[in-house]
Each structure stands twice: as structure tokens, then as C-alpha cells.
Write a protein that holds these residues in place. Structure first.
Motif, short mmCIF file in Angstrom:
data_model
loop_
_atom_site.label_atom_id
_atom_site.label_comp_id
_atom_site.label_asym_id
_atom_site.label_seq_id
_atom_site.Cartn_x
_atom_site.Cartn_y
_atom_site.Cartn_z
N GLY A 26 0.80 -1.23 0.00
CA GLY A 26 0.00 0.00 0.00
C GLY A 26 0.82 1.26 0.00
N LYS A 27 0.11 2.36 0.02
CA LYS A 27 0.74 3.68 0.05
C LYS A 27 -0.28 4.68 0.59
N TYR A 28 0.14 5.89 0.72
CA TYR A 28 -0.78 6.92 1.22
C TYR A 28 -1.92 7.13 0.22
N ILE A 29 -3.14 7.09 0.69
CA ILE A 29 -4.30 7.30 -0.20
C ILE A 29 -4.81 8.73 0.05
N GLU A 30 -4.72 9.53 -0.96
CA GLU A 30 -5.13 10.94 -0.84
C GLU A 30 -6.66 11.01 -0.64
N PRO A 31 -7.12 11.66 0.44
CA PRO A 31 -8.58 11.75 0.60
C PRO A 31 -9.18 12.68 -0.45
N ASN A 32 -10.20 12.20 -1.10
CA ASN A 32 -10.78 13.02 -2.15
C ASN A 32 -12.20 12.53 -2.38
N SER A 33 -13.16 13.35 -2.02
CA SER A 33 -14.54 12.95 -2.20
C SER A 33 -15.40 14.20 -2.29
N PRO A 34 -15.43 14.81 -3.46
CA PRO A 34 -15.98 16.15 -3.62
C PRO A 34 -17.40 16.35 -3.10
N ASN A 35 -18.29 15.35 -3.32
CA ASN A 35 -19.69 15.60 -2.92
C ASN A 35 -20.06 14.93 -1.60
N PHE A 36 -19.06 14.54 -0.86
CA PHE A 36 -19.33 13.75 0.34
C PHE A 36 -20.27 14.49 1.30
N MET A 37 -20.00 15.77 1.53
CA MET A 37 -20.80 16.51 2.53
C MET A 37 -22.24 16.68 2.07
N ASP A 38 -22.44 16.76 0.75
CA ASP A 38 -23.84 16.84 0.25
C ASP A 38 -24.57 15.56 0.62
N LYS A 39 -23.84 14.43 0.43
CA LYS A 39 -24.47 13.14 0.75
C LYS A 39 -24.72 13.03 2.27
N ILE A 40 -23.77 13.53 3.03
CA ILE A 40 -23.93 13.50 4.50
C ILE A 40 -25.17 14.32 4.90
N ASN A 41 -25.32 15.47 4.30
CA ASN A 41 -26.47 16.32 4.62
C ASN A 41 -27.78 15.63 4.23
N HIS A 42 -27.73 14.94 3.11
CA HIS A 42 -28.93 14.22 2.67
C HIS A 42 -29.28 13.11 3.68
N ILE A 43 -28.24 12.40 4.12
CA ILE A 43 -28.47 11.33 5.11
C ILE A 43 -29.04 11.93 6.41
N ARG A 44 -28.46 13.02 6.84
CA ARG A 44 -28.97 13.67 8.07
C ARG A 44 -30.46 13.99 7.92
N LYS A 45 -30.80 14.53 6.76
CA LYS A 45 -32.20 14.93 6.56
C LYS A 45 -33.11 13.70 6.59
N LEU A 46 -32.69 12.65 5.88
CA LEU A 46 -33.51 11.43 5.87
C LEU A 46 -33.75 10.94 7.30
N ILE A 47 -32.70 10.93 8.10
CA ILE A 47 -32.84 10.43 9.48
C ILE A 47 -33.77 11.34 10.28
N LEU A 48 -33.55 12.64 10.15
CA LEU A 48 -34.39 13.57 10.92
C LEU A 48 -35.85 13.48 10.50
N ASP A 49 -36.07 13.11 9.23
CA ASP A 49 -37.45 12.94 8.76
C ASP A 49 -38.01 11.56 9.11
N GLY A 50 -37.24 10.80 9.86
CA GLY A 50 -37.75 9.50 10.34
C GLY A 50 -37.49 8.34 9.40
N HIS A 51 -36.56 8.51 8.44
CA HIS A 51 -36.30 7.43 7.48
C HIS A 51 -34.91 6.85 7.69
N GLU A 52 -34.68 6.31 8.86
CA GLU A 52 -33.35 5.85 9.23
C GLU A 52 -32.88 4.69 8.33
N ILE A 53 -33.79 3.74 8.10
CA ILE A 53 -33.41 2.58 7.27
C ILE A 53 -33.09 3.02 5.85
N GLU A 54 -33.89 3.96 5.35
CA GLU A 54 -33.64 4.47 4.00
C GLU A 54 -32.29 5.19 3.97
N ALA A 55 -31.99 5.90 5.03
CA ALA A 55 -30.69 6.59 5.11
C ALA A 55 -29.55 5.57 5.06
#
Ligand code: FUC
Length: 721
Positions: free
Chosen positions: A49-78
Motif C-alpha cells: 500500500g501507500k498513502y491514499i489521498e482523501p478526495n470525495s468532492p460531494n461527500f458533505m452533500d451526501k452527509i447532509n442528505h443522510i442527516r435529513k432522511l434520518i431527521l425525517d424518520g427514514h433511518e433505514i432508508e438513510a
């Protein structure tokens, strides 16, 4: 010096039953075969192995979407969404690898008498000896930290013997030249090239080299010295005087081993019996063997001193030992308990400097990489580590949704802060602890979000259990109890560190406000401590992780001073156990510590027996299964915790003494506050109690149901009882 001998009467039948020796960076697993001996080798930096550069441009958008799903009561869907949409964000790291095997083939027969394979734990010296045709052959092995080499001496008390030596591994080119084997190798994929050098020196006899092999003829005493280096040539010292090296090694090793000790009442089992026979008696006949517990405690220290020394990398899932190219869980640094558990006993058993590699690793690898991941994945300041890492300092989420757990770094902060508590070293706190503690705090201040007046974390998990909603399972959630406990504790000691150092009053102010908005732990429908923010049932009620009991141990936010939670923690523990919990080595080790903190000595002792009878191999290595070293380390810490505790500003003597440890003593266990504590007891009552502090201090101490406040002068041994 007290003698602790791990004794076996047969050569190893499997790699993980071999004899481990190590110096922090180098490791060897000795098979101890009669006419053929295998010495499997490791160097801590031989990883693919070697150092893996972290790179995930839309990650936070997906995180926000997951947060919203959970807050709306859709934990399994999240959870489903995370599985699908984040799968490319979860990378996989590569494995730690073997350096190969030194194979010795002897001219004598394979049939022997009086076979014995031993480790003298306090001296750090392993031996194999046996008798063939009236001649006793003895091999001695040790790994020197001062000289960074492994040394062996092969002797016979009679006739001369011959042997051949080769080095074997995939991707290894071996040259034999004069009295030396020299080998160049590479890991399987990427990683650092490495060089091995093995030198043979015979008191008598003839050494020759042919076709990548060393041949030693007609000797009755031959020495072998070897070292391994990544990224360069392995170099052995010019002068190699075996006896001098051994004396230097024993002085170095035993000084650490003898820093602390425990003595438990003799249960009457013959201590000269092979260790695996004593384990068998305990397993099959239920024979109590307190001297075996002492040996196991000493072995925990032996393993840490052999796999983690100043200047080396931290001990990984198998310490420094790994016989494969693709090890179980890559023999990596799992940060959702395992790496931390490796260091649970370092402070209390008084070998604090063995934890230095962890602190270096945090500062040299996790701090900057963790800032990069926090920025690239979460658009947050500060530093983050998820559920595992490697020697390249991986910090992003890995493997799958259970790896979406940004708490690994926060948990590691406890080790930095606790090191300060154990040593009182303010320079350490300022220079090596503060930057990481402040960075992890910063991360959570940016990362947590407000909902209904509460500051929540997540998406996260309760490692590594799933909850159930209408028969469906999910990992992903918001503010599981472990998040609340780890972040809450981090914020608390971060504020204390700011009070001491006064570096960033603005962040401290922000932290104070955030702390007040965090959710509280709650008691659920079974009277248990809730594992999640909602009172879900567990998919695995007997799960090996008991993450929500972090606050009992290794944290200390749930104690008899929070009676409702303390009681609920007990219910949680009993519930886990009644569903088969504690079934892996490290999980059983954790049980001991939890029962110790719940002041239930008999149940803690039950868990000691559990780990010894169900999760311990013949050579005393912990078995997950397979071999995983965290259980050895965790249990060592937990046994100390049964005898002495020092969290939350109070030292407690014998807080969890089981009924069969009526008399005994412990020597120089280290308490927070930098205080060495020794005690003897008879009939469960303290007879002598002495304290020695690193600096002038006042301490509360509790024993035999009484609490005293004592002033201590630096370096002065004070008799309390
Ligand atoms: C954690 C545990 C496993 C194993 C692995 C290395 O993920 O859940 O049991 O110990 O680490």
C-alpha cells in the motif's frame, strides 16, 4: 528478579502458537522445531500500500442528505442510501506483511527427549532445548532494542552438529556470501523495499556459503545475528559479542518488566507444569490458577515491551508479528477500540514510555492527514479519523457503512490527555497532546449540527452493532450513545486543557456552549443504557462491542456518582452477556474492565477465566479468533483495574477483589496523578499501602471503606497503612 516462565513442551503446531520475541520494530515467531526450526521474521514497516489521498468532492452533500432522511424518520432508508451512494468513498487499505522465514535444518534426528520451549518473561529471553541421542541441544533467542537486532545462540553439550540456513519468502532475492545471508525484498503491492542481513558466527566449526544458503559444519556453539531495514541496507554492529548483547538486552528489558508486579494467592497448581496444561486444567476441570493469572499479566507487559518502544510504530492488531502477506484485518490499526485497547495498560503497569509510539503516530501521521480528510470529506476544520488506519496514516472512511464513524481520533485524544494525567508532564500536554486534542475538538465543533436545540453528531454508528426498526437492520444513525460519551468527554478535557494552557479562549468558549447542547444519555425500556438516541432493539443483543459502555471504561463519565446510568450500565452488560457477549478475545478483556469499574470483583474474575479458557492460545496469545493482540493488552489493564483504580480524582485500592484473591499484593501500579501505588492485603483487608508521587500533590485515597486525603512530596515513599 521474580521469575515468570511461559513453558511449552512441544514445537509450535501452527504459526500463532509459536514463541514471540520482538524489540518494537523487529519481531520473530519461533517454531522451535527439532531437526528443522523456523524463525518467522517481521519488520514493522513492511506493508503493502501507500498513502491514499482523501478526495470525495460531494461527500458533505451526501452527509447532509443522510442527516435529513434520518431527521425525517427514514433511518433505514438513510442506511440504504449510505450503502449505495457512499460505496466509492469507502476505500480499502492494504496489509502488513511477513518479512519471511529463516529456516534452520539440523543434522541430528527429529526424535528427542526432554523437549522444552520457554520464554523467561522478565528477561525477555526465549529458549528451546531437547535431548537427541544423549546430547542436549539448546537454542536461545532474544530481540535487542538497544542494538536493533535479533540474536540466537545454538549450542550442544556434547557432540558437534551441522546445520544449513536459508531465508524464504515470496518476492525475496537471497545471496549467501561468506558468513552472511543478505536478502532484498518487496511487499506484494507498493510499499517499501527492505533488506535483511543474517550473520553466522561459530565458536568452532566451518561456515560456508553456497547457492543462497549458509552451511555450518561441526560446531557446538554458533551465533546468529540478524536485522532488517526498510528503504536501505540493514546494518549489524561491527562487534557482535553475544554475551555482552544479551546482558545489555536483559538490563533494558527487565527494567521495564519489573516496574510493576502483582502477586495473587497460590491456588495450588504446580507452576512448573506447561502453560497449556494449566490452561487445559482451567478449561476442562475448572481449576482456579491464580499464578497463571500473574503469568498472563506479566505476558501482557512482555508483549507491549516487545512490540512498542520509543521510536517505533505503535503495536498493530498482531503487535509486530504477522506470518502472512494478507493478514486478518490487514493487521492494521483499528481505531474503533483495538488500537486504543493495545495501550490500555501502558500507563497503569508503569511502562508509560511504551505508549510513545502511539503519541508519535498520532502527531506524525494522523494530525495532518486527519485535517486533510476533515477538509476534503466534511468541509470542516480540525482533524478526523474513522474506524481504521495504516502506517501511511489513512484517516478517511473505509470498508463500508460501519466505517462511517468519525470518532477514532476523538477516542485517541483520551490517550494523550491521560498520559498527561499519569505523568503531570505539562510540556507533553502543550507540545504533543494539545495540537491533536484541539484539532479533534475543532472538527466536532464544525461537524455537529443543531436540531431542536440539540447539537447532534452523525451520520455515525454504534460500533459495530445494528439497530432494528420494524424488523429491518441499519448501522447509520445520529448521536449514538458512544458518540455522546466520546465527544462529551473530549469537550470536557479539552476545556480543562485550555484552562491549564490558555491557548485558544475563543474555541474554548465555543466548546463550552456546544457541550451544554449535547444530548444526554438515557435509560431504555429494559432498564438498560440506550445504545442509540432512540430505544431501538439491537440486531445482535449479544454483540461483542459494548460501545455505549465507553463511559464506564475506558471513559469514566458513568460511575457511582451517576447512579441511574451506573445501574443501567449494569443492565446493559448483563443483557449483552445473557445473549452470548464477550465471545471474542478483546471483548472478554473489556468485560473484565467493565465489571472492575462496576466494582464486581467476582464477575470480573469470571471474565478473566473466560478469556483464559475461551480466547487464549497455548502460548497465551489472545485469540479473536484468530490471534489478535488487543485481548492480551486489554485484559492486563483490566486485571490492574480490579486491584487499583484512579479515575475522577480518587485512588481506590482493591475496588473489585474477587473472593479467591483474599490475600496478595501489587507493586508500583501507576495511578493518575503520577503516583506509584503498592499494597498488600490479607483477608481482603489492606495491610500495607505506600504511595510515591512524581511531584508534590494532594490525593484522595479510598481503601477498606474509608477515604483519606493525603499530601505527598515528590519522590518520597509515603506509608499510608
Ligand atoms: C473490529 C472488531 C472485530 C475485529 C476488528 C479487527 O472491527 O469488530 O471484531 O477485532 O476490529
Amino acid at each position: 528478579m521474580k521469575q515468570y516462565e511461559l513453558i511449552l513442551k512441544n514445537p509450535a503446531d501452527a504459526w500463532d502458537n509459536r514463541t514471540p520475541i520482538g524489540n518494537g520494530a523487529l519481531g520473530a515467531m519461533i517454531e522451535g522445531g527439532i531437526s528443522q526450526d523456523g524463525i518467522q521474521l517481521n519488520e514493522e514497516r513492511i506493508w503493502s500500500g501507500k498513502y491514499i489521498e482523501p478526495n470525495s468532492p460531494n461527500f458533505m452533500d451526501k452527509i447532509n442528505h443522510i442527516r435529513k432522511l434520518i431527521l425525517d424518520g427514514h433511518e433505514i432508508e438513510a442506511d440504504r442510501y449510505a450503502v449505495e451512494e457512499l460505496k466509492d468513498d469507502f476505500k480499502r487499505i492494504k496489509s502488513y506483511e511477513t518479512a519471511g522465514e529463516l529456516k534452520l535444518s539440523f543434522s541430528h534426528r527429529d526424535n528427542c527427549e526432554n523437549y522444552i520451549r520457554k520464554i523467561d518473561l522478565n528477561r525477555g529471553v526465549a529458549t528451546v532445548s531437547f535431548k537427541v541421542d544423549g546430547v542436549t541441544y539448546t537454542r536461545e533467542y532474544f530481540a535487542s532494542y538497544p542494538k536493533n537486532l535479533i540474536a540466537m545462540r545454538l549450542t550442544s553439550d556434547g557432540g558437534k552438529f551441522d546445520f544449513d540456513a536459508t531465508l524464504e519468502r515470496e518476492l525475496l532475492t537471497v545471496i549467501a556470501c561468506g558468513d552472511t545471508l543478505c536478502a532484498d525484498g518487496t511487499p506484494q503491492i507498493d510499499g517499501r523495499p527492505f533488506n535483511i542481513r543474517v550473520k553466522f558466527s561459530a565458536v568452532d566449526g566451518i561456515i560456508s556459503s553456497i547457492n543462497g544458503k549458509i552451511s555450518v559444519k561441526a560446531t557446538n556453539c554458533c551465533y546468529i545475528f540478524l536485522t532488517i531495514k526498510t528503504d536501505g541496507d540493514a546494518v549489524l554492529p561491527e562487534t557482535l559479542d553475544y554475551d555482552a548483547l544479551k546482558a545489555e538486552h536483559i538490563a533494558d528489558f527487565s527494567e521495564l518488566m519489573c516496574r510493576s508486579d502483582i502477586t495473587l494467592p497460590d491456588s495450588g497448581v504446580d507452576t512448573s507444569l506447561p502453560t497449556n496444561e494449566r490452561l487445559r486444567l482451567m478449561r476442562e476441570n475448572g481449576t482456579a490458577d491464580n499464578k497463571l493469572v500473574e503469568l498472563y499479566f506479566a505476558f501482557g507487559k512482555y508483549l507491549l515491551i516487545s512490540s512498542s518502544r520509543k521510536g517505533t510504530l505503535p503495536a498493530n492488531l498482531q503487535g509486530v508479528w504477522c506470518g502472512e502477506y494478507k493478514a486478518p484485518w490487514n493487521s492494521d490499526y483499528h481505531t474503533n477500540i483495538n488500537l486504543q485497547m493495545n495501550y490500555w495498560h501502558a500507563e497503569v503497569t508503569n511502562i508509560s514510555e511504551c505508549a510513545e509510539p502511539l503519541f508519535d503516530y498520532i502527531n506524525d501521521y494522523l494530525l495532518e492527514n486527519g485535517k486533510n480528510t476533515a477538509d476534503k470529506f466534511y468541509n470542516c476544520r480540525g482533524a478526523v479519523v474513522h474506524h481504521l488506519s495504516d502506517i501511511y496514516g489513512y484517516t478517511a472512511p473505509a470498508d463500508g457503512v460501519w466505517g462511517l464513524w468519525p470518532l477514532g481520533g476523538a477516542w485517541l485524544c483520551y490517550h494523550l490527555y491521560e498520559h498527561y494525567l499519569y505523568t503531570g508532564d505539562l510540556d507533553f500536554l502543550r507540545e504533543r497532546a494539545y495540537p491533536y486534542i484541539a484539532a479533534c475538538t475543532r472538527f466536532f465543533l464544525d461537524y455537529m449540527f443543531e436540531h431542536d436545540g440539540m447539537l447532534l453528531s452523525g451520520p455515525s454508528t454504534s460500533p459495530e452493532n445494528r439497530y432494528l426498526i420494524d424488523g429491518q437492520q441499519g448501522f447509520i444513525t445520529l448521536s449514538p450513545s458512544m458518540d455522546i460519551e466520546i465527544i462529551g468527554g473530549l469537550f470536557d478535557f479539552y476545556l480543562e486543557v485550555e484552562r491549564l494552557l490558555d491557548i485558544d479562549s475563543e474555541q474554548a468558549e465555543e466548546c463550552k456552549l456546544a457541550r451544554a447542547k449535547m444530548p444526554q444519555l438515557r435509560v431504555g425500556k429494559y432498564g438498560q443504557l440506550m445504545e442509540w438516541l432512540h430505544d431501538y432493539d439491537e440486531a445482535e443483543p449479544g454483540h461483542r462491542h459494548i460501545s455505549h459502555l465507553f463511559g464506564v471504561y475506558p471513559g469514566a463519565s458513568i460511575t457511582d456518582e451517576t447512579p441511574e446510568l451506573f445501574k443501567a450500565a449494569r443492565v446493559t452488560l448483563d443483557r449483552r452477556l445473557s445473549h452470548g457477549g464477550g465471545h471474542t478475545g478483546w471483548s472478554a478483556a473489556w468485560l473484565i474492565a467493565l465489571f472492575a469499574r462496576l466494582c464486581d470483583g467476582n464477575s470480573a474474575y469470571g471474565a478473566v477465566e473466560k478469556i483464559l479458557t475461551k480466547s487464549t492460545k497455548d502460548n497465551l496469545l489472545d485469540s479473536h479468533p484468530p490471534f489478535q493482540i488487543d485481548g492480551n493488552f486489554g485484559a492486563t489493564a483490566a486485571i490492574a483495574e480490579m486491584l487499583m483504580q484512579s479515575h475522577n480524582g480518587r485512588i481506590r485500592i482493591l475496588p473489585a477483589l474477587p473472593k479467591n484473591w483474599k490475600d496478595g499484593c501489587f507493586e508500583r501500579l501507576m495511578a493518575r496523578g503520577g503516583i506509584e501505588v503498592s499494597a498488600t492485603w490479607t483477608d481482603c483487608k489492606v495491610v500495607t499501602l505506600t504511595l510515591k508521587a512524581k511531584y508534590d500533590t494532594v490525593v484522595k485515597i479510598e481503601y477498606d471503606g474509608e477515604e483519606k486525603c493525603v499530601s505527598l512530596k515528590a519522590g518520597v515513599l509515603t506509608e499510608i497503612a
